[in-house]
Motif scaffolding. Structure first.
Motif, short mmCIF file in Angstrom:
data_model
loop_
_atom_site.label_atom_id
_atom_site.label_comp_id
_atom_site.label_asym_id
_atom_site.label_seq_id
_atom_site.Cartn_x
_atom_site.Cartn_y
_atom_site.Cartn_z
N UNK A 16 0.81 -1.22 0.00
CA UNK A 16 0.00 0.00 0.00
C UNK A 16 0.84 1.27 0.00
N UNK A 17 2.09 1.17 0.46
CA UNK A 17 2.95 2.36 0.57
C UNK A 17 3.98 2.46 -0.54
N UNK A 18 4.06 1.46 -1.40
CA UNK A 18 5.08 1.45 -2.46
C UNK A 18 5.02 2.69 -3.34
N UNK A 19 3.83 3.12 -3.73
CA UNK A 19 3.72 4.30 -4.59
C UNK A 19 4.23 5.55 -3.89
N UNK A 20 3.98 5.64 -2.60
CA UNK A 20 4.49 6.78 -1.83
C UNK A 20 6.02 6.73 -1.73
N UNK A 21 6.54 5.53 -1.56
CA UNK A 21 7.99 5.35 -1.50
C UNK A 21 8.61 5.75 -2.84
N UNK A 22 8.01 5.28 -3.93
CA UNK A 22 8.53 5.61 -5.27
C UNK A 22 8.44 7.11 -5.53
N UNK A 23 7.39 7.77 -5.05
CA UNK A 23 7.26 9.21 -5.24
C UNK A 23 8.37 9.94 -4.48
N UNK A 24 8.73 9.45 -3.32
CA UNK A 24 9.76 10.08 -2.50
C UNK A 24 11.17 9.78 -3.03
N UNK A 25 11.40 8.53 -3.37
CA UNK A 25 12.73 8.10 -3.82
C UNK A 25 12.59 7.45 -5.19
N UNK A 26 12.48 8.28 -6.21
CA UNK A 26 12.21 7.83 -7.57
C UNK A 26 13.29 6.98 -8.21
N UNK A 27 14.49 7.01 -7.68
CA UNK A 27 15.56 6.20 -8.23
C UNK A 27 15.42 4.72 -7.88
N UNK A 28 14.60 4.42 -6.90
CA UNK A 28 14.44 3.03 -6.49
C UNK A 28 13.55 2.29 -7.49
N UNK A 85 3.80 11.24 5.94
CA UNK A 85 2.67 10.32 5.80
C UNK A 85 1.64 10.56 6.90
N UNK A 86 2.14 10.74 8.12
CA UNK A 86 1.23 10.95 9.24
C UNK A 86 0.49 12.28 9.11
N UNK A 87 1.22 13.33 8.79
CA UNK A 87 0.61 14.67 8.70
C UNK A 87 -0.34 14.80 7.51
N UNK A 88 -0.07 14.05 6.44
CA UNK A 88 -0.92 14.16 5.25
C UNK A 88 -2.14 13.25 5.33
N UNK A 89 -2.23 12.46 6.40
CA UNK A 89 -3.38 11.61 6.59
C UNK A 89 -3.34 10.32 5.78
N UNK A 90 -2.20 10.00 5.22
CA UNK A 90 -2.07 8.77 4.45
C UNK A 90 -2.20 7.56 5.36
N UNK A 91 -1.75 7.72 6.58
CA UNK A 91 -1.81 6.62 7.53
C UNK A 91 -3.02 6.76 8.41
#
Length: 71
Positions: free
Chosen positions: A12-24, A65-71
């Motif tokens: 569920x968090x992979x897209x957020x991770x990719x958005x943050x660290x696009x080289x991964x 993530x916490x502040x944006x309400x994703x979690x």
């Protein structure tokens, strides 16, 4: 938010991770599988930062993530 929430719901968090660290890559994210230490290692390698910087980026990401309400 604790990292175990992200780890336990990694798909569920992979897209957020990719958005943050696009080289991964997807293969790298598969290998990380939610493990915070592996993520920090990969950030160090891909972005050429030291461990302290990688950890700081992860903490900032968790806070976002916490502040944006994703979690």
């Amino acid at each position: 938010m604790h990292w175990d929430v992200i780890e336990g719901n990694w798909p569920e968090y992979r897209d957020h991770i990719r958005a943050q660290w696009g080289k991964l890559t997807n293969d790298q994210l598969d290998a990380i599988a939610g493990n915070r230490e592996r993520l920090a290692d990969r950030i160090q390698q891909e972005y050429r930062v030291d461990r302290m910087e990688a950890d700081m980026q992860i903490r900032s990401f968790q806070k976002f993530l916490k502040e944006s309400g994703v979690v």
